[in-house]
Enzyme design. Structure first.
Site, PDB file in Angstrom:
ATOM      1  CG  ASN A   9     -21.147  38.107 -12.907  1.00 28.72           C
ATOM      2  OD1 ASN A   9     -21.594  38.672 -11.913  1.00 28.72           O
ATOM      3  ND2 ASN A   9     -20.475  38.746 -13.863  1.00 28.72           N
ATOM      4  CD1 TRP A  10     -26.082  34.975  -9.511  1.00 32.41           C
ATOM      5  CD2 TRP A  10     -27.081  35.862  -7.709  1.00 32.41           C
ATOM      6  NE1 TRP A  10     -26.556  33.941  -8.740  1.00 32.41           N
ATOM      7  CE2 TRP A  10     -27.170  34.457  -7.625  1.00 32.41           C
ATOM      8  CE3 TRP A  10     -27.626  36.635  -6.678  1.00 32.41           C
ATOM      9  CZ2 TRP A  10     -27.789  33.812  -6.557  1.00 32.41           C
ATOM     10  CZ3 TRP A  10     -28.250  35.989  -5.620  1.00 32.41           C
ATOM     11  CH2 TRP A  10     -28.329  34.589  -5.568  1.00 32.41           C
ATOM     12  CE  LYS A  11     -22.969  39.935 -16.399  1.00 32.41           C
ATOM     13  NZ  LYS A  11     -22.915  40.292 -17.815  1.00 32.41           N
ATOM     14  CG  HIS A  97     -17.343  41.262 -15.836  1.00 29.30           C
ATOM     15  ND1 HIS A  97     -18.043  42.071 -16.697  1.00 29.30           N
ATOM     16  CD2 HIS A  97     -17.864  40.027 -15.964  1.00 29.30           C
ATOM     17  CE1 HIS A  97     -18.972  41.345 -17.319  1.00 29.30           C
ATOM     18  NE2 HIS A  97     -18.881  40.102 -16.891  1.00 29.30           N
ATOM     19  CD  GLU A  99     -21.378  43.484 -17.447  1.00 31.27           C
ATOM     20  OE1 GLU A  99     -21.530  43.223 -16.242  1.00 31.27           O
ATOM     21  OE2 GLU A  99     -21.908  42.792 -18.349  1.00 31.27           O
ATOM     22  CD  GLU A 169     -17.364  36.944 -18.982  1.00 26.03           C
ATOM     23  OE1 GLU A 169     -18.269  36.153 -18.707  1.00 26.03           O
ATOM     24  OE2 GLU A 169     -17.353  38.117 -18.579  1.00 26.03           O
ATOM     25  N   GLY A 175     -24.293  39.448 -22.908  1.00 20.96           N
ATOM     26  CA  GLY A 175     -25.645  39.993 -22.820  1.00 20.96           C
ATOM     27  C   GLY A 175     -26.286  40.282 -24.166  1.00 20.96           C
ATOM     28  CB  SER A 215     -24.750  34.978 -25.246  1.00 21.71           C
ATOM     29  OG  SER A 215     -24.987  36.380 -25.233  1.00 21.71           O
ATOM     30  N   GLY A 236     -23.960  34.833 -17.110  1.00 20.68           N
ATOM     31  CA  GLY A 236     -24.675  36.005 -16.614  1.00 20.68           C
ATOM     32  C   GLY A 236     -26.169  35.723 -16.577  1.00 20.68           C
ATOM     33  N   GLY A 237     -26.879  36.203 -17.600  1.00 21.31           N
ATOM     34  CA  GLY A 237     -28.346  36.121 -17.628  1.00 21.31           C
ATOM     35  C   GLY A 237     -28.921  34.756 -17.277  1.00 21.31           C
TER      36      GLY A 237
HETATM   37  P1  13P Z   1     -24.326  36.865 -20.228  1.00 15.45           P
HETATM   38  O1  13P Z   1     -24.298  35.371 -19.950  1.00 15.45           O
HETATM   39  O2  13P Z   1     -25.570  37.521 -19.731  1.00 15.45           O
HETATM   40  O3  13P Z   1     -23.989  37.143 -21.650  1.00 15.45           O
HETATM   41  O4  13P Z   1     -23.145  37.509 -19.336  1.00 15.45           O
HETATM   42  C1  13P Z   1     -21.888  36.951 -19.412  1.00 15.45           C
HETATM   43  C2  13P Z   1     -21.045  37.573 -18.374  1.00 15.45           C
HETATM   44  O5  13P Z   1     -20.692  38.727 -18.463  1.00 15.45           O
HETATM   45  C3  13P Z   1     -20.680  36.743 -17.210  1.00 15.45           C
HETATM   46  O6  13P Z   1     -19.706  37.351 -16.432  1.00 15.45           O
END
Ligand code: 13P
Length: 260
Positions: A9-11, A97, A99, A169, A175, A215, A236-237
């Site tokens: 997920n590139w966000k 998600h 967020e 999640e 994050g 994470s 994510g990251g």
């Molecule tokens: P991180 O891997 O950056 O913690 O993000 C997880 C996430 O929200 C994937 O959708």
């Protein structure tokens, strides 16, 4: 057996022009990976076309989106629909998600409508659920997961939900650099599977892939995938660099290789 699924997920990261060379390099580095792991990238809407063009037909990567609206078309300024995503070659869509829930006010009833629209257009929804730190500390994790699942999946038949993926999640792990432990992830996944069995059907509970997200890194992917309760990861990251995504994909492949 459920096929392992790794989703990046590139966000809100990478422009269309930055995405194309990244995808070409990533595809090249993933070329030799055994086929028993499914790999998806979910770029921002603005980069979907560039990523699609950069993916050659033999690439191991499939395309996903990070959200969508539930109507097919109309006066919904700023929104993107399931038919638009399908037209761009998307096979998956991340929905609900945390967020989206915390920053943009999304709630389970809207997420339910999005799941319905995705399924209608044969997009595979990846439904995200998870508890906040406060909810975990209060001991209400199972209740939160149960309510999120029940409300997001209400009114669906087992047949309709075939092919849905759930991503666990925990909000406190996203994050932050603090992943859930493998034990915490397994316990949550067991709860999710139990709720799916009682509210939808035992067959759906058995066939639905449940991913862990929060994470995930090359360092913890192996322990997170050690249990066959964990069917993959939503990253994510660590998906924003070619090296870390390739390392995670390779570790996932090794974790589920024949005989592992
Ligand atoms: P991180 O891997 O950056 O913690 O993000 C997880 C996430 O929200 C994937 O959708």
């Amino acid at each position: 057996m459920r096929t392992v699924l790794i989703v990046g997920n590139w966000k809100m990261n990478k422009t269309a022009s930055g995405a194309a060379p990244f995808i070409r390099e990533l595809s090249e580095r993933l070329r030799g990976l055994p086929s028993h792991v499914e790999l998806v990238v979910a770029p921002p809407f603005t980069a979907l076309q560039a990523v699609r063009t950069a993916l050659d037909p033999s690439s191991r990567l499939q395309l996903g989106a990070q959200d969508m609206f539930w109507e097919d078309q109309g006066a919904y300024t700023g929104e993107v629909s399931a038919p638009m995503l399908v037209d761009l070659g998307c096979r998956y869509v991340i929905l609900g998600h945390s967020e989206r829930r915390t920053l943009f006010g999304e709630q389970n009833d809207g997420i339910q409508k999005k799941i319905r629209a995705a399924l209608k257009h044969r997009l595979h929804p990846i439904l995200c659920i998870g508890e906040s730190l406060q909810q975990r500390e209060r001991g209400t994790t199972d209740d939160v997961l149960t309510q999120q699942l029940r409300e997001s999946l209400s009114g669906f038949t087992a047949e309709a939900l075939d092919g849905i993926t759930v991503a666990y999640e925990p909000v406190w792990a996203i994050g932050t650099g603090t992943s859930a432990t493998a034990e915490q992830a397994v316990a949550a996944h067991q709860t999710i599977r139990q709720v799916l069995a009682t509210t939808i059907s035992p067959a759906i509970a058995d066939s639905t892939r449940i991913l862990y997200g929060g994470s995930v890194t090359p360092d913890n992917i192996e322990s997170l995938l050690a249990s066959n309760q964990v069917d993959g990861a939503l990253i994510g990251g660590a998906c924003l660099q070619v090296d870390s995504f390739v390392t995670i994909a390779s570790a996932a492949s090794a974790a589920r290789s024949i005989g592992a």
